[in-house]
Design a protein around this motif. Sequence first.
Motif, PDB file in Angstrom:
ATOM      1  N   UNK A 154      60.272  48.632  40.975  1.00 27.80           N
ATOM      2  CA  UNK A 154      59.289  47.586  40.661  1.00 27.80           C
ATOM      3  C   UNK A 154      57.859  48.039  40.955  1.00 27.80           C
ATOM      4  N   UNK A 155      57.426  49.057  40.219  1.00 24.46           N
ATOM      5  CA  UNK A 155      56.108  49.650  40.464  1.00 24.46           C
ATOM      6  C   UNK A 155      55.146  49.466  39.292  1.00 24.46           C
ATOM      7  N   UNK A 156      55.562  48.685  38.287  1.00 25.03           N
ATOM      8  CA  UNK A 156      54.696  48.432  37.146  1.00 25.03           C
ATOM      9  C   UNK A 156      54.753  49.493  36.069  1.00 25.03           C
ATOM     10  N   UNK A 202      48.334  42.290  38.968  1.00 23.94           N
ATOM     11  CA  UNK A 202      46.954  41.940  38.621  1.00 23.94           C
ATOM     12  C   UNK A 202      46.299  43.045  37.807  1.00 23.94           C
ATOM     13  N   UNK A 203      46.535  44.290  38.211  1.00 23.43           N
ATOM     14  CA  UNK A 203      45.961  45.432  37.496  1.00 23.43           C
ATOM     15  C   UNK A 203      46.473  45.478  36.050  1.00 23.43           C
ATOM     16  N   UNK A 204      47.753  45.249  35.872  1.00 20.77           N
ATOM     17  CA  UNK A 204      48.326  45.267  34.531  1.00 20.77           C
ATOM     18  C   UNK A 204      47.844  44.076  33.710  1.00 20.77           C
ATOM     19  N   UNK A 205      47.735  42.913  34.333  1.00 21.90           N
ATOM     20  CA  UNK A 205      47.229  41.735  33.635  1.00 21.90           C
ATOM     21  C   UNK A 205      45.803  41.970  33.124  1.00 21.90           C
ATOM     22  N   UNK A 206      44.958  42.560  33.968  1.00 20.91           N
ATOM     23  CA  UNK A 206      43.579  42.844  33.562  1.00 20.91           C
ATOM     24  C   UNK A 206      43.533  43.895  32.457  1.00 20.91           C
ATOM     25  N   UNK A 207      44.396  44.899  32.555  1.00 19.39           N
ATOM     26  CA  UNK A 207      44.433  45.933  31.526  1.00 19.39           C
ATOM     27  C   UNK A 207      44.865  45.345  30.186  1.00 19.39           C
ATOM     28  N   UNK A 208      45.904  44.524  30.198  1.00 17.78           N
ATOM     29  CA  UNK A 208      46.395  43.921  28.961  1.00 17.78           C
ATOM     30  C   UNK A 208      45.359  42.973  28.357  1.00 17.78           C
ATOM     31  N   UNK A 215      56.527  41.462  30.423  1.00 22.72           N
ATOM     32  CA  UNK A 215      57.135  40.998  31.664  1.00 22.72           C
ATOM     33  C   UNK A 215      57.450  42.175  32.570  1.00 22.72           C
ATOM     34  N   UNK A 216      57.377  41.919  33.878  1.00 25.99           N
ATOM     35  CA  UNK A 216      57.686  42.925  34.892  1.00 25.99           C
ATOM     36  C   UNK A 216      58.660  42.325  35.890  1.00 25.99           C
ATOM     37  N   UNK A 217      59.391  43.158  36.623  1.00 25.72           N
ATOM     38  CA  UNK A 217      60.262  42.618  37.674  1.00 25.72           C
ATOM     39  C   UNK A 217      59.460  41.784  38.666  1.00 25.72           C
ATOM     40  N   UNK A 218      60.046  40.677  39.107  1.00 29.23           N
ATOM     41  CA  UNK A 218      59.345  39.771  40.014  1.00 29.23           C
ATOM     42  C   UNK A 218      59.008  40.423  41.348  1.00 29.23           C
ATOM     43  N   UNK A 219      59.726  41.484  41.708  1.00 27.72           N
ATOM     44  CA  UNK A 219      59.486  42.166  42.984  1.00 27.72           C
ATOM     45  C   UNK A 219      58.282  43.111  42.934  1.00 27.72           C
ATOM     46  N   UNK A 220      57.659  43.248  41.785  1.00 29.69           N
ATOM     47  CA  UNK A 220      56.489  44.121  41.661  1.00 29.69           C
ATOM     48  C   UNK A 220      55.340  43.563  42.510  1.00 29.69           C
ATOM     49  N   UNK A 221      54.648  44.403  43.274  1.00 30.74           N
ATOM     50  CA  UNK A 221      53.541  43.909  44.119  1.00 30.74           C
ATOM     51  C   UNK A 221      52.461  43.202  43.305  1.00 30.74           C
TER      52      UNK A 221
END
Length: 325
Positions: A84-86, A268-274, A257-263
């Motif tokens: 779960x590392x994104x 947040x970083x992926x959300x901003x990138x997307x 979507x990402x695993x819920x266990x992802x920090x």
Amino acid sequence: MQRRMALNTLAGLATATAWPALAQGAGDKLITLVVPYPPGGGSDILARAIQPGLQKVLGQTVVVENLAGANGSLAARKVLAAAPDGNTLLIGSPNEVVLAPLSIPGSRYVAEDFRMLNLFYATPLALYVRNGLAASSLDSLIALARSEGGRELSYGSTGMGSMYHLVSENLRTASGARMFHVPYKGGGPLIQDLIGEQIDMTFLPVARNLLNMVDARQMKILGVAAAQRSTLAPNVPIFDEGKLLKGFHHSLWFGTLAPAKTPDAVLQRLNQALAQVVQMAETRAATQAAGAELGPALSLADAGRYYAAENTRIRRMAQGVKLEG
């Protein structure tokens, strides 16, 4: 001339320095966008549209992997089994994260095992039929499917327990239509068989590529399952305009979507990138060419609230419908 060159240089510098915070610390890890269907479907189109921009924003290599089967649950389980590392993400819809666990015994996951990073778009569903079917409206289709002595009509979906299966079963029970299910492994093969008149009908999103096929007389569209007419298809009636089926409203969303266990910091970083990627002109051009209109970017918190509400809505819809094979 010199002023134009200076402006171009500044624009290039702005582009080159727009994403340093997101690219910092990314390392050389590969990001895999897992698509739960074969090439050619909606999820695949989205993944390939965002791949170049996401690679640019994050400074990491991004690849697309198609993993079809079991109504998308194979792809969902692969994402959940990864660290779960994104770096392993699902380009998904309710089919894989909400309905597959309900319809496939032993799927071993639930929708809450994922977190939504972004919402690409939500679209109403429409009823498409083969050209040769003797129906020109929803009411005439229902009459045909109810007729004594007539054959059962075949409807296709992207798999047992998929959203298209669920909506079609709701149509069958609400209207009394005589219909049987033909499951496919993805939208591409399903559309090919509808054009080839191997099946009678299917529910699919209101999308430009499908409407182009209607305009080319490869298939027909009988109506949209929404409260108001679609801006993409203003001349197509909604079901409520007919006499036999009122209040039949259904839509489908697509997101990352990402695993819920992802920090949280990674999410947040992926959300901003997307959010940046979906605003890129080249991303929007690629999705529009395939018939999709991207919606506004959501914050991570807003995406989470939307996801939770949709899970509740779709589970309620599925009650009383036999989704298992």
